[in-house]
Design an enzyme around this catalytic site. Sequence first.
Site, mmCIF file in Angstrom:
data_model
loop_
_atom_site.group_PDB
_atom_site.id
_atom_site.type_symbol
_atom_site.label_atom_id
_atom_site.label_comp_id
_atom_site.label_asym_id
_atom_site.label_seq_id
_atom_site.Cartn_x
_atom_site.Cartn_y
_atom_site.Cartn_z
ATOM 1 N N TYR A 80 59.254 82.635 22.720
ATOM 2 C CA TYR A 80 59.351 81.355 23.429
ATOM 3 C C TYR A 80 58.704 81.486 24.803
ATOM 4 O O TYR A 80 57.996 80.596 25.263
ATOM 5 C CB TYR A 80 60.817 80.939 23.572
ATOM 6 C CG TYR A 80 60.975 79.512 24.021
ATOM 7 C CD1 TYR A 80 61.135 78.491 23.072
ATOM 8 C CD2 TYR A 80 60.952 79.166 25.363
ATOM 9 C CE1 TYR A 80 61.256 77.170 23.470
ATOM 10 C CE2 TYR A 80 61.080 77.854 25.762
ATOM 11 C CZ TYR A 80 61.230 76.849 24.814
ATOM 12 O OH TYR A 80 61.342 75.548 25.206
ATOM 13 N N PHE A 132 36.489 58.191 26.665
ATOM 14 C CA PHE A 132 36.858 58.477 25.281
ATOM 15 C C PHE A 132 38.111 57.637 24.997
ATOM 16 O O PHE A 132 38.859 57.321 25.919
ATOM 17 C CB PHE A 132 37.093 59.981 25.051
ATOM 18 C CG PHE A 132 37.419 60.246 23.609
ATOM 19 C CD1 PHE A 132 36.445 60.062 22.634
ATOM 20 C CD2 PHE A 132 38.695 60.605 23.202
ATOM 21 C CE1 PHE A 132 36.745 60.221 21.292
ATOM 22 C CE2 PHE A 132 38.990 60.777 21.853
ATOM 23 C CZ PHE A 132 38.021 60.590 20.903
ATOM 24 N N THR A 133 38.331 57.293 23.733
ATOM 25 C CA THR A 133 39.423 56.353 23.392
ATOM 26 C C THR A 133 40.772 56.782 23.976
ATOM 27 O O THR A 133 41.473 55.985 24.610
ATOM 28 C CB THR A 133 39.568 56.226 21.858
ATOM 29 O OG1 THR A 133 39.668 57.549 21.301
ATOM 30 C CG2 THR A 133 38.401 55.501 21.240
ATOM 31 N N ASP A 222 36.062 66.880 31.330
ATOM 32 C CA ASP A 222 36.567 66.939 29.958
ATOM 33 C C ASP A 222 35.626 67.878 29.198
ATOM 34 O O ASP A 222 34.467 67.529 28.921
ATOM 35 C CB ASP A 222 36.576 65.535 29.335
ATOM 36 C CG ASP A 222 37.074 65.532 27.898
ATOM 37 O OD1 ASP A 222 37.042 66.596 27.246
ATOM 38 O OD2 ASP A 222 37.478 64.461 27.406
ATOM 39 N N LYS A 265 38.385 70.994 19.159
ATOM 40 C CA LYS A 265 36.923 70.994 19.140
ATOM 41 C C LYS A 265 36.386 72.282 19.756
ATOM 42 O O LYS A 265 35.707 73.056 19.094
ATOM 43 C CB LYS A 265 36.384 69.800 19.949
ATOM 44 C CG LYS A 265 36.592 68.452 19.307
ATOM 45 C CD LYS A 265 36.051 67.356 20.211
ATOM 46 C CE LYS A 265 36.387 65.983 19.711
ATOM 47 N NZ LYS A 265 35.606 65.524 18.563
ATOM 48 N N ARG A 388 32.887 53.790 15.224
ATOM 49 C CA ARG A 388 32.942 53.932 16.680
ATOM 50 C C ARG A 388 32.270 52.694 17.265
ATOM 51 O O ARG A 388 31.150 52.704 17.722
ATOM 52 C CB ARG A 388 32.226 55.208 17.145
ATOM 53 C CG ARG A 388 32.873 56.485 16.658
ATOM 54 C CD ARG A 388 34.083 56.968 17.449
ATOM 55 N NE ARG A 388 35.340 56.286 17.260
ATOM 56 C CZ ARG A 388 36.519 56.810 17.612
ATOM 57 N NH1 ARG A 388 36.604 58.014 18.136
ATOM 58 N NH2 ARG A 388 37.638 56.143 17.452
ATOM 59 N N PHE A 454 42.485 51.433 16.006
ATOM 60 C CA PHE A 454 41.584 51.936 14.964
ATOM 61 C C PHE A 454 42.241 52.988 14.088
ATOM 62 O O PHE A 454 41.846 53.180 12.941
ATOM 63 C CB PHE A 454 40.312 52.518 15.598
ATOM 64 C CG PHE A 454 40.573 53.629 16.570
ATOM 65 C CD1 PHE A 454 40.805 53.348 17.895
ATOM 66 C CD2 PHE A 454 40.607 54.953 16.152
ATOM 67 C CE1 PHE A 454 41.068 54.380 18.802
ATOM 68 C CE2 PHE A 454 40.851 55.987 17.041
ATOM 69 C CZ PHE A 454 41.091 55.692 18.380
HETATM 70 N N1 F0G Z 1 38.155 64.126 24.927
HETATM 71 C C1 F0G Z 1 37.111 64.082 24.087
HETATM 72 C C2 F0G Z 1 35.722 64.080 24.627
HETATM 73 C C3 F0G Z 1 37.340 64.039 22.708
HETATM 74 O O1 F0G Z 1 36.303 63.988 21.882
HETATM 75 C C4 F0G Z 1 38.668 64.048 22.215
HETATM 76 C C5 F0G Z 1 38.945 63.958 20.790
HETATM 77 C C6 F0G Z 1 39.725 64.102 23.148
HETATM 78 C C7 F0G Z 1 39.421 64.142 24.494
HETATM 79 C C8 F0G Z 1 41.148 64.100 22.697
HETATM 80 O O2 F0G Z 1 41.455 65.309 22.113
HETATM 81 O O3 F0G Z 1 42.036 64.737 19.734
HETATM 82 O O4 F0G Z 1 42.716 66.921 20.753
HETATM 83 O O5 F0G Z 1 43.812 64.816 21.443
HETATM 84 N N2 F0G Z 1 38.109 63.598 19.919
HETATM 85 C C9 F0G Z 1 38.378 63.502 18.497
HETATM 86 C C10 F0G Z 1 37.183 62.946 17.775
HETATM 87 C C11 F0G Z 1 39.621 62.806 18.133
HETATM 88 O O6 F0G Z 1 37.300 62.727 16.555
HETATM 89 O O7 F0G Z 1 36.112 62.765 18.348
HETATM 90 P P1 F0G Z 1 42.559 65.448 20.946
#
Ligand code: F0G
Length: 481
Positions: A80, A132-133, A222, A265, A388, A454
């Site tokens: 832990y 990013f979303t 990021d 990623k 997208r 989405f």
């Molecule tokens: N920032 C970027 C540039 C991303 O591409 C993503 C995720 C995140 C933050 C968030 O990270 O998914 O680990 O919470 N991109 C994924 C995609 C979801 O399919 O492009 P996460």
Amino acid sequence: MQKVKFYSGKEIPLELHKVRVVQKLHLRPIERRLDALKEAGFNTFRLSTLDVFLDMLTDSGTNAMSDNQVAAMFQADDAYAGSQSFIKLQAAVEDVLGKKYLLPVHQGRAAENIIGRTYIKKGSVVPMNYHFTTTLAHILENGGSIVELLYPDALKLQSDNPFKGNINIEKLEECLIEHGENVPFIRMEASTNLIGGQPFSMKNLMDVRVIADKYNKMLVLDASLIGENAYLIKQREEQWKENSMGDILKAMTGLADLVYFSARKLSSSRGGGICTNQKSIYNKMEALIPLYEGFLTYGGISVREIEAMAVGLRETLDESMISQSPNFIKHFVDRLDNLGIPVVTPAGVLGCHVDAMQFCDHIPQNEYPAGALAAAFYLISGVRGMERGTVSSVRDENGVELMADVELVRLAIPRRVFTLSQIEYAIDRLTWLYENRNLIGGLRFTYEPPVLRFFMGGLEPTSDWPSKLLYKFRQDFGDSL
Ligand code: F0G
């Protein structure tokens, strides 16, 4: 890295790895795929992988792991607190990203939650190259807003600008003057995901640093897609041609005060992290990790994944690994471009991005051309891409839908997952679909969740176009799968 030349003169991306573990795929008949689409509300996120042939939804958590990553997972130190796996991760972060202090989080958006809660308040304005979303969702959630500052070229989908992810430096300065104290930080996203995985240049990031210093602002990077951005800097920015991946990565992160990433990623694992060299920044966020994620030495991530993360981070320094996905994407994009199929150029990272606005120029934007194209492509090929465009957008405070700047279908190429013949299959089916594009119709929402719609939203076709497409497929392909 030296390039392998083919005697034929053809440019073919060559895998510098071998496949030792495989997973069987399912290519179901088109009739089943139509039923699957209906069950999924014409939303490719909601498809079951049993109905998917090539899963090009994302590279998030789907990159192939190396043998060394898998091996490391068996040595994980389950504890832990004070886990040795975390110590290894800290060392990898320091060696690769050059940051001493690390806060572990369960994925990228969890980092955005912690950063958002710490730095965003009502009235905050965050300038960035592009959102990013999940980033946007967390900034809005905390009462802030964003300003996107790209150069005009960035949204020109067919272009030869090598760095469409660059932030507009002049506009950034104007924005800082206009919003002054309301700007908590400047955010730069490596390989701007939503405009087609387009990198920024080192020069641009250096210019941002100058502005950040001038106005005394924190620079947040990021770094989820930093490996491939660094690789494209090496390919496309003259001054960095001779530098190693390690030099380039450290130069990039060295310009930022705070770096966060999705390890799903960056390091082909799971998890995420926030790192910095400033103890004061670390201290501001530290208490939120046990509150939202888990203790400071695991942050909601399994220790096995922490081991995989540490190894995966070090592997981003290996050009033969990091180049694989961008080189496959380049092949994919160049082939489609030569066939006259509208794709985002130059090829970026993460995937091949099809320009749905041009592909389906007969579908009005409020009937979601990118959503419709993603559904149609899945129907006729079993290849799952991701919308997208406007389906991935939001409504404003009056409930008015904000049309997306671009309508893209992203066909993600996770690292070391697909073979060249699978890419050729996708190109073949996309070519057929382009010739039959007038059969594709629009979509409308039947279920629209209030946040990140989405992911779980449901849609239906505005006419019986999917059946017509199926009929034409059968005419042309007979009983082929
Ligand atoms: N920032 C970027 C540039 C991303 O591409 C993503 C995720 C995140 C933050 C968030 O990270 O998914 O680990 O919470 N991109 C994924 C995609 C979801 O399919 O492009 P996460």
